[in-house]
Design a protein around this motif. Structure first.
Motif, PDB file in Angstrom:
ATOM      1  N   TYR A  45       0.824  -1.205   0.000  1.00  0.00           N
ATOM      2  CA  TYR A  45       0.000   0.000   0.000  1.00  0.00           C
ATOM      3  C   TYR A  45       0.863   1.261   0.000  1.00  0.00           C
ATOM      4  CZ  TYR A  45      -3.823   3.179   1.215  1.00  0.00           C
ATOM      5  OH  TYR A  45      -4.735   4.208   1.200  1.00  0.00           O
ATOM      6  N   GLU A  88       2.986  12.867   4.308  1.00  0.00           N
ATOM      7  CA  GLU A  88       2.007  13.009   3.216  1.00  0.00           C
ATOM      8  C   GLU A  88       0.916  11.948   3.319  1.00  0.00           C
ATOM      9  OE1 GLU A  88       5.594  15.149   2.314  1.00  0.00           O
ATOM     10  OE2 GLU A  88       5.269  13.047   2.882  1.00  0.00           O
ATOM     11  N   ALA A  89       1.260  10.791   3.879  1.00  0.00           N
ATOM     12  CA  ALA A  89       0.279   9.709   3.982  1.00  0.00           C
ATOM     13  C   ALA A  89      -0.658   9.892   5.169  1.00  0.00           C
ATOM     14  CB  ALA A  89       1.005   8.374   4.094  1.00  0.00           C
ATOM     15  N   LEU A  90      -0.108  10.310   6.313  1.00  0.00           N
ATOM     16  CA  LEU A  90      -0.949  10.445   7.504  1.00  0.00           C
ATOM     17  C   LEU A  90      -0.366  11.504   8.427  1.00  0.00           C
ATOM     18  CD1 LEU A  90      -3.481   9.112   8.913  1.00  0.00           C
ATOM     19  CD2 LEU A  90      -1.824   7.790  10.256  1.00  0.00           C
ATOM     20  N   ALA A 141      -4.895  13.640  11.023  1.00  0.00           N
ATOM     21  CA  ALA A 141      -5.621  12.851  10.020  1.00  0.00           C
ATOM     22  C   ALA A 141      -6.010  11.504  10.614  1.00  0.00           C
ATOM     23  CB  ALA A 141      -4.771  12.665   8.773  1.00  0.00           C
ATOM     24  N   PRO A 164      -5.188   6.959   6.373  1.00  0.00           N
ATOM     25  CA  PRO A 164      -3.947   7.163   5.620  1.00  0.00           C
ATOM     26  C   PRO A 164      -4.180   7.171   4.108  1.00  0.00           C
ATOM     27  CG  PRO A 164      -4.061   4.916   6.440  1.00  0.00           C
ATOM     28  CD  PRO A 164      -5.232   5.649   7.022  1.00  0.00           C
ATOM     29  N   LYS A 165      -3.462   8.057   3.425  1.00  0.00           N
ATOM     30  CA  LYS A 165      -3.488   8.091   1.973  1.00  0.00           C
ATOM     31  C   LYS A 165      -2.406   7.170   1.421  1.00  0.00           C
ATOM     32  CE  LYS A 165      -4.900  12.956   2.028  1.00  0.00           C
ATOM     33  NZ  LYS A 165      -4.523  14.336   1.639  1.00  0.00           N
ATOM     34  N   ARG A 166      -2.584   6.793   0.158  1.00  0.00           N
ATOM     35  CA  ARG A 166      -1.607   5.907  -0.467  1.00  0.00           C
ATOM     36  C   ARG A 166      -0.442   6.743  -0.990  1.00  0.00           C
ATOM     37  NH1 ARG A 166      -3.039   0.847  -4.490  1.00  0.00           N
ATOM     38  NH2 ARG A 166      -0.985  -0.161  -4.331  1.00  0.00           N
ATOM     39  N   ARG A 167       0.624   6.782  -0.219  1.00  0.00           N
ATOM     40  CA  ARG A 167       1.812   7.534  -0.589  1.00  0.00           C
ATOM     41  C   ARG A 167       3.040   6.642  -0.392  1.00  0.00           C
ATOM     42  NH1 ARG A 167      -1.762  10.223  -2.066  1.00  0.00           N
ATOM     43  NH2 ARG A 167      -2.119  12.483  -1.788  1.00  0.00           N
TER      44      ARG A 167
END
Length: 358
Positions: free
Chosen positions: A160, A296-298, A302, A305-308
């Motif tokens: 991921y 950038e992901a979390l 936040a 988590p974003k996919r980074r």
């Protein structure tokens, strides 16, 4: 360079004010025992004042300029000087710090009076013992549960977050060490664990007691699956040092975030001197690590988590031996400051190299 040496000498003179006289020493006093003499010598070294001027009536902070970290050093010294080993610091450290204000208070701790009726501690204080989290769990359930958790963790970070790791060859293979990393996200510890692979079995993570251990189930989870050890950021600092030294003496390594908390901007924050203090006490190398992409992901605040892409880069270890050799030759707080500045520069270099390579 000569210019840098001149600046250092100037700073040392500023922190060792030989020309000033301490107030309040109206009654003559001399140490009566070797332990008292050793304590006064340490106070002289930390404060910069001549030992002959130090008097029991002097206030540690107002007169001698002794800050909280220096008090921790003094408490560690008292443990070795007291006739009853450990008796001088038997109370919780937060209580000791509230009690110790003058040189006389330190002398009283050096010669504790026997207490036939020890004070009972509250159930909450009695129940919490940081050393219990160093216990190795060998049950079949624990082994299966941790293996499953680490498998899922590794799969998540590799697929991921597309985790990449660089510099594993810099990790010492024959002795324990401290990993000092930047901290911007709750994803940082998982990234380090995944990057280490099987070596993560020998890693403990220092985590804020007031955050990770404020509920029993929470402390159990983070200690069981992520090997988090409680470290009190505000009061019981000395217990955290003891637990950390014990983990290192058992052959485990430590992951520490010297900023003390997550950065809300992603930029490096000021480092705490506690890292230098612990490394010098344990005499182990510090491995700088830079984590990129977790912010950038979390970022802090936040939830999902974003996919980074996350990258972990380890640098060459910082040897602590040269710093330890200078203990006692200069104020220790300046020495600890040098340690963290050195480590910070290494992390900044890893960051800059990573950004140039992208």
């Amino acid at each position: 360079t000569p210019h840098r040496r001149q600046i250092k000498e100037l700073l040392l003179r500023q922190h060792r004010p030989e020309k000033r006289c301490l107030p309040g020493a109206t009654t003559p006093w001399t140490p009566q025992t070797k332990a008292e003499t050793r304590l006064v010598q340490e106070l002289s070294r930390l404060s910069g004042y001549p030992a002959a001027q130090i008097h029991p009536s002097h206030h540690l902070e107002l007169d001698l300029g002794i800050d909280s970290l220096m008090k921790m050093e003094l408490l560690l010294l008292l443990e070795t000087l007291s006739p009853q080993k450990g008796a001088a610091t038997a109370l919780p450290v937060e209580q000791l710090l509230q009690k110790v204000h003058t040189v006389q208070d330190l002398l009283a701790l050096l010669h504790p009076s026997p207490d036939p009726k020890p004070r009972s501690r509250s159930p909450e204080k009695q129940a919490f013992d940081a050393f219990q989290y160093l216990t190795t769990r060998n049950s079949l359930f624990y082994q299966c549960a941790t293996r499953l958790f680490h498998f899922l963790l590794r799969h998540t970070y590799q697929h991921y977050f597309r985790l990449q790791c660089r510099g594993l060859e810099h990790l010492p293979s024959t002795r324990p060490y401290i990993i000092a990393a930047n901290h911007t996200s709750h994803l940082d510890s998982g990234a380090i664990i995944t990057a280490l692979g099987k070596e993560a079995r020998h890693l403990y993570i220092l985590g804020a007691r007031d955050y990770f251990f404020n509920h029993p189930w929470k402390g159990w989870f983070f200690n069981t699956f992520l090997h988090v050890l409680p470290f009190d950021r505000h009061e019981n600092f000395l217990q955290g040092v003891r637990v950390s030294k014990e983990a290192l003496s058992q052959g485990h390594s430590l992951l520490i975030y010297p900023e003390g908390t997550r950065s809300i901007t992603g930029a490096l924050q000021p480092f705490k001197r506690g890292l230098g203090f612990l490394a010098c006490e344990a005499r182990v190398p510090i491995v700088p690590a830079y984590i990129h992409g977790s912010y950038e992901a979390l970022p802090k605040g936040a939830v999902f988590p974003k996919r980074r892409k996350i990258t972990v880069t380890f640098g060459p270890p910082v040897s602590i031996d040269a710093f330890c050799a200078r203990r006692g030759k200069m104020p220790n707080h300046l020495l600890y400051q040098e340690v963290i500045e050195n480590v910070r520069r290494r992390i900044e270099e890893l960051r800059d190299h990573h950004l140039r390579a992208e």
